[in-house]
Design a protein around this motif. Structure first.
Motif, short mmCIF file in Angstrom:
data_model
loop_
_atom_site.label_atom_id
_atom_site.label_comp_id
_atom_site.label_asym_id
_atom_site.label_seq_id
_atom_site.Cartn_x
_atom_site.Cartn_y
_atom_site.Cartn_z
N GLU A 134 31.70 3.19 -25.38
CA GLU A 134 31.40 2.75 -26.71
C GLU A 134 30.41 1.85 -26.67
O GLU A 134 30.04 1.51 -27.88
CB GLU A 134 32.66 2.50 -26.92
CG GLU A 134 33.88 3.46 -27.22
CD GLU A 134 35.24 3.08 -27.47
OE1 GLU A 134 35.57 3.11 -28.62
OE2 GLU A 134 35.89 2.37 -26.67
N GLY A 135 30.44 0.93 -25.86
CA GLY A 135 29.57 -0.17 -25.93
C GLY A 135 29.97 -1.46 -26.21
O GLY A 135 29.38 -2.60 -26.06
N THR A 136 31.04 -1.31 -27.03
CA THR A 136 31.77 -2.77 -27.27
C THR A 136 33.11 -2.44 -27.60
O THR A 136 33.64 -1.20 -27.62
CB THR A 136 31.04 -3.21 -28.65
OG1 THR A 136 31.46 -4.34 -29.11
CG2 THR A 136 31.33 -2.13 -29.98
N ARG A 137 33.89 -3.61 -27.86
CA ARG A 137 35.22 -3.19 -28.17
C ARG A 137 35.72 -2.73 -29.22
O ARG A 137 34.85 -3.22 -30.17
CB ARG A 137 36.04 -4.73 -27.82
CG ARG A 137 36.43 -5.12 -26.41
CD ARG A 137 37.27 -6.25 -26.37
NE ARG A 137 36.50 -7.56 -27.14
CZ ARG A 137 37.12 -8.21 -27.84
NH1 ARG A 137 38.60 -8.45 -28.12
NH2 ARG A 137 36.69 -9.40 -28.51
N ASN A 138 36.49 -1.69 -29.40
CA ASN A 138 36.94 -0.97 -30.62
C ASN A 138 38.06 -1.98 -31.03
O ASN A 138 39.19 -1.97 -30.63
CB ASN A 138 37.52 0.17 -30.35
CG ASN A 138 37.87 0.89 -31.75
OD1 ASN A 138 37.75 0.39 -32.77
ND2 ASN A 138 38.13 2.39 -31.30
N THR A 139 37.84 -2.68 -32.13
CA THR A 139 38.86 -3.75 -32.94
C THR A 139 39.19 -3.15 -34.20
O THR A 139 40.11 -4.01 -34.77
CB THR A 139 38.42 -5.18 -32.83
OG1 THR A 139 37.08 -5.28 -33.62
CG2 THR A 139 38.18 -5.69 -31.55
N GLY A 140 38.83 -1.97 -34.48
CA GLY A 140 39.13 -1.55 -35.93
C GLY A 140 40.00 -0.65 -35.84
O GLY A 140 40.60 -0.32 -34.94
N PRO A 146 31.69 5.86 -31.69
CA PRO A 146 30.91 6.81 -31.05
C PRO A 146 30.07 6.17 -29.75
O PRO A 146 30.11 5.24 -29.47
CB PRO A 146 29.63 6.70 -31.97
CG PRO A 146 30.44 6.18 -33.43
CD PRO A 146 31.32 5.43 -32.92
N LEU A 147 30.15 7.25 -28.91
CA LEU A 147 29.72 6.98 -27.32
C LEU A 147 28.16 6.97 -27.25
O LEU A 147 27.52 7.44 -28.21
CB LEU A 147 30.10 8.03 -26.41
CG LEU A 147 31.47 8.30 -26.32
CD1 LEU A 147 31.93 9.45 -25.22
CD2 LEU A 147 32.49 7.28 -26.45
N ALA A 208 29.21 14.79 -26.85
CA ALA A 208 30.39 15.38 -27.53
C ALA A 208 31.35 15.72 -26.50
O ALA A 208 32.64 15.79 -26.68
CB ALA A 208 29.74 16.60 -28.31
N ARG A 209 31.22 16.44 -25.30
CA ARG A 209 32.04 16.89 -24.31
C ARG A 209 32.83 15.71 -23.73
O ARG A 209 34.26 15.66 -23.39
CB ARG A 209 31.68 17.60 -23.40
CG ARG A 209 31.30 18.97 -23.84
CD ARG A 209 31.05 20.09 -22.45
NE ARG A 209 29.80 19.67 -21.31
CZ ARG A 209 30.32 19.20 -20.34
NH1 ARG A 209 31.39 19.28 -19.91
NH2 ARG A 209 29.22 18.88 -19.62
#
Length: 241
Positions: A134-140, A146-147, A208-209
């Motif tokens: 993801e490249g960054t933390r998902n805080t939402g 998105p990858l 996507a896979r």
């Protein structure tokens, strides 16, 4: 990190402290989260591997690293943000001496090495890696951001490296953003079946896979259907993945 001027006894002491700190961190992770590893579609193997996981907390790679068997743990380097792990002497010690993390710049300045090239060099050298596509933390509220394309480029550049999807469950609730004291909750690290880049496969198809392989590892209660009905049933109101 030790430099060339360190005395031999100082280097030995630092390595000893790193070993002790690593064991303490593993013990603390187990105590706070009761973490367990579930291998579905694959088993731990002494093969060079790129583990790619969801990213919701600074503790993600700690938990994943801690659940690997000791022999694999010794060969596996987390990919970590230099801005965070080099911000203090303690973080430097934990990131470099304990985890042997591969530090990458994330400030977007364009200075320093390209992160994908850094990871490729580490893989070429024989290391296994833990990365967060993801490249960054998902805080939402999104289940998975998105990858980034880095995973595709590494799969193309290092075709002999096993690519293992991972889903880390519950850690976002254990160590939410801005929290200093962890909240004890049971966590699970789920390892999926390895994927590989098919001959002639383009970037979008592969990404996507890879995304699907990660999302398929979620436990049933954490899945959200495209039409949102599951979200309304479990009361979390989440958006479709």
């Amino acid at each position: 990190m030790s430099d060339s001027t360190d005395k031999p006894e100082s280097t030995v002491l630092r390595r000893g402290l790193a070993i002790v700190a690593g064991k303490l961190i593993i013990g603390a992770a187990g105590l706070l989260t009761g973490v367990r590893a579930i291998w579905s579609g694959s088993t731990p193997k002494a093969e060079q591997t790129l583990y790619f996981a969801n990213h919701t907390s600074h503790g993600d790679f700690v938990l994943l690293w801690a659940t690997l068997p000791p022999d694999l743990r010794a060969l596996t380097r987390p990919v970590a943000g230099q801005d965070y792990w080099m911000a203090s002497k303690l973080r430097q010690f934990i990131g470099i001496d304990v985890f042997n993390a591969l530090m990458i710049r994330r400030d977007g300045s364009g200075q320093g090495e390209n992160p994908v090239e850094q990871m490729k060099q580490a893989l070429d050298a024989g290391d296994s890696l833990i990365m967060f596509p993801e490249g960054t933390r998902n805080t939402g509220d999104e289940i998975l951001l998105p990858l980034k394309s880095g995973l595709f480029h590494l799969a193309r550049a290092c075709p002999n490296v096993r690519l293992v999807p991972v889903w880390i469950e519950n850690l976002k609730r254990v160590l939410p953003k801005g929290t200093l004291v962890p909240i004890p909750l049971a966590c699970t690290v789920r390892f999926g079946a390895p994927i590989s880049l098919a001959e002639g496969e383009d970037k979008n198809s592969f990404i996507a896979r890879a995304r699907t392989a990660m999302l398929d590892l979620r436990p049933e209660y954490d899945r959200i259907e495209e039409n949102g009905t599951a979200g309304s049933q479990n009361g979390n109101g989440g958006a479709a993945a």
